[in-house]
Design a protein around this motif. Structure first.
Motif, PDB file in Angstrom:
ATOM      1  N   SER A 120      -5.157  -7.886  13.307  1.00  0.00           N
ATOM      2  CA  SER A 120      -4.993  -8.281  12.137  1.00  0.00           C
ATOM      3  C   SER A 120      -4.934  -7.370  11.009  1.00  0.00           C
ATOM      4  O   SER A 120      -4.467  -7.589   9.912  1.00  0.00           O
ATOM      5  CB  SER A 120      -5.958  -9.272  11.932  1.00  0.00           C
ATOM      6  OG  SER A 120      -7.306  -8.827  11.548  1.00  0.00           O
ATOM      7  N   VAL A 121      -5.577  -6.087  11.487  1.00  0.00           N
ATOM      8  CA  VAL A 121      -5.604  -5.061  10.306  1.00  0.00           C
ATOM      9  C   VAL A 121      -4.642  -3.978  10.527  1.00  0.00           C
ATOM     10  O   VAL A 121      -4.452  -3.109   9.737  1.00  0.00           O
ATOM     11  CB  VAL A 121      -7.173  -4.554  10.121  1.00  0.00           C
ATOM     12  CG1 VAL A 121      -7.934  -5.581   9.357  1.00  0.00           C
ATOM     13  CG2 VAL A 121      -7.705  -4.096  11.459  1.00  0.00           C
ATOM     14  N   GLN A 122      -4.606  -3.590  12.045  1.00  0.00           N
ATOM     15  CA  GLN A 122      -3.604  -2.550  12.414  1.00  0.00           C
ATOM     16  C   GLN A 122      -2.118  -2.439  11.741  1.00  0.00           C
ATOM     17  O   GLN A 122      -1.553  -1.416  11.609  1.00  0.00           O
ATOM     18  CB  GLN A 122      -3.433  -2.439  13.795  1.00  0.00           C
ATOM     19  CG  GLN A 122      -4.702  -1.698  14.451  1.00  0.00           C
ATOM     20  CD  GLN A 122      -4.294  -1.628  15.759  1.00  0.00           C
ATOM     21  OE1 GLN A 122      -4.200  -2.646  16.547  1.00  0.00           O
ATOM     22  NE2 GLN A 122      -5.223  -0.685  16.295  1.00  0.00           N
ATOM     23  N   GLU A 123      -1.627  -3.693  11.041  1.00  0.00           N
ATOM     24  CA  GLU A 123      -0.396  -3.856  10.534  1.00  0.00           C
ATOM     25  C   GLU A 123      -0.483  -3.103   9.176  1.00  0.00           C
ATOM     26  O   GLU A 123       0.605  -2.430   8.928  1.00  0.00           O
ATOM     27  CB  GLU A 123       0.220  -5.288  10.349  1.00  0.00           C
ATOM     28  CG  GLU A 123       0.289  -6.002  11.511  1.00  0.00           C
ATOM     29  CD  GLU A 123       0.567  -7.417  11.435  1.00  0.00           C
ATOM     30  OE1 GLU A 123       0.952  -7.832  10.388  1.00  0.00           O
ATOM     31  OE2 GLU A 123       0.821  -8.181  12.401  1.00  0.00           O
ATOM     32  N   GLU A 124      -1.510  -3.152   8.705  1.00  0.00           N
ATOM     33  CA  GLU A 124      -1.321  -2.381   7.040  1.00  0.00           C
ATOM     34  C   GLU A 124      -2.284  -0.992   7.110  1.00  0.00           C
ATOM     35  O   GLU A 124      -2.296  -0.323   6.256  1.00  0.00           O
ATOM     36  CB  GLU A 124      -2.049  -3.589   6.283  1.00  0.00           C
ATOM     37  CG  GLU A 124      -1.169  -4.617   5.961  1.00  0.00           C
ATOM     38  CD  GLU A 124      -1.411  -5.409   5.002  1.00  0.00           C
ATOM     39  OE1 GLU A 124      -1.703  -4.945   3.784  1.00  0.00           O
ATOM     40  OE2 GLU A 124      -1.928  -6.608   5.189  1.00  0.00           O
ATOM     41  N   TYR A 125      -3.530  -0.990   8.003  1.00  0.00           N
ATOM     42  CA  TYR A 125      -4.375   0.331   8.042  1.00  0.00           C
ATOM     43  C   TYR A 125      -4.594   0.764   9.226  1.00  0.00           C
ATOM     44  O   TYR A 125      -3.984   0.227  10.276  1.00  0.00           O
ATOM     45  CB  TYR A 125      -5.662  -0.507   7.675  1.00  0.00           C
ATOM     46  CG  TYR A 125      -5.621  -1.295   6.454  1.00  0.00           C
ATOM     47  CD1 TYR A 125      -5.661  -0.587   5.192  1.00  0.00           C
ATOM     48  CD2 TYR A 125      -5.913  -2.838   6.405  1.00  0.00           C
ATOM     49  CE1 TYR A 125      -5.576  -1.439   3.851  1.00  0.00           C
ATOM     50  CE2 TYR A 125      -5.746  -3.571   5.154  1.00  0.00           C
ATOM     51  CZ  TYR A 125      -5.675  -2.708   4.008  1.00  0.00           C
ATOM     52  OH  TYR A 125      -5.424  -3.600   2.705  1.00  0.00           O
ATOM     53  N   LYS A 126      -5.066   1.982   9.149  1.00  0.00           N
ATOM     54  CA  LYS A 126      -5.622   2.661  10.351  1.00  0.00           C
ATOM     55  C   LYS A 126      -6.832   2.077  10.591  1.00  0.00           C
ATOM     56  O   LYS A 126      -7.852   1.954   9.843  1.00  0.00           O
ATOM     57  CB  LYS A 126      -5.655   4.067  10.027  1.00  0.00           C
ATOM     58  CG  LYS A 126      -4.194   4.824   9.894  1.00  0.00           C
ATOM     59  CD  LYS A 126      -4.273   6.099   9.660  1.00  0.00           C
ATOM     60  CE  LYS A 126      -3.083   6.623   9.190  1.00  0.00           C
ATOM     61  NZ  LYS A 126      -2.303   7.480   9.581  1.00  0.00           N
ATOM     62  N   THR A 127      -7.284   2.236  12.083  1.00  0.00           N
ATOM     63  CA  THR A 127      -8.666   1.336  12.625  1.00  0.00           C
ATOM     64  C   THR A 127      -9.386   2.387  13.270  1.00  0.00           C
ATOM     65  O   THR A 127      -8.800   3.572  13.621  1.00  0.00           O
ATOM     66  CB  THR A 127      -8.139   0.233  13.429  1.00  0.00           C
ATOM     67  OG1 THR A 127      -7.446   0.622  14.313  1.00  0.00           O
ATOM     68  CG2 THR A 127      -7.741  -0.827  12.854  1.00  0.00           C
TER      69      THR A 127
END
Length: 149
Positions: A120-127
């Motif tokens: 859910s967050v990898q589309e917009e951010y680096k994790t």
């Protein structure tokens, strides 16, 4: 750079950072599906508590807020959400929960598996995920995301 307000220096650069700390045991249980993470509450929930958690979301979605912390559900007024949920949780069916998931899914309030969270967050951010052992021997894990969206 654009002038937005007089005598103020602003850039359009902004970044997002998220960090969550937990024990290594929690990460292991999260990866194995025993725990789910709720981003909005920044806490884990046990797999066996998922039905009641979703039922609460369904009830809160279906009730009417009257103001002054008062709610109405099925023609009965409640002075708090705790009583509303405890009085009505048994009436929430699996179909109602599935409908909520389809219609109202929100990745901030929905319990997420390990892979769902990072997807859910990898589309917009680096994790990231990293661990650290404290001097007393406790392994702490930090995870989260960062970026410019």
């Amino acid at each position: 750079m654009r002038l937005i307000r007089s005598n103020i220096f602003e850039t359009n650069s902004s970044s997002t950072h998220s960090i969550t700390l937990c024990t290594a045991d929690d990460i292991i249980k999260w990866k194995s599906g025993e725990l789910f993470y709720i981003r909005d509450d920044e806490e884990f929930i046990k797999k066996e508590d998922l039905h009641d958690y979703y039922a609460k979301l369904v009830l809160l979605e279906d009730c009417k807020y009257l103001g002054d912390n008062k709610y109405k559900y099925n023609d009965k007024e409640y002075s708090n959400t705790k009583d509303l949920v405890s009085d009505n949780i048994s009436s929430v069916t699996d179909d109602m929960i599935e409908n909520w998931k389809e219609d109202c899914f929100d990745s901030y309030v929905a319990p997420l598996s390990y892979s769902e969270y990072f997807s859910s967050v990898q589309e917009e951010y680096k994790t990231y995920e990293t661990s650290y052992r404290t001097p007393s021997g406790v392994e702490v894990v930090a995870f989260g995301y960062y970026g410019y969206n």
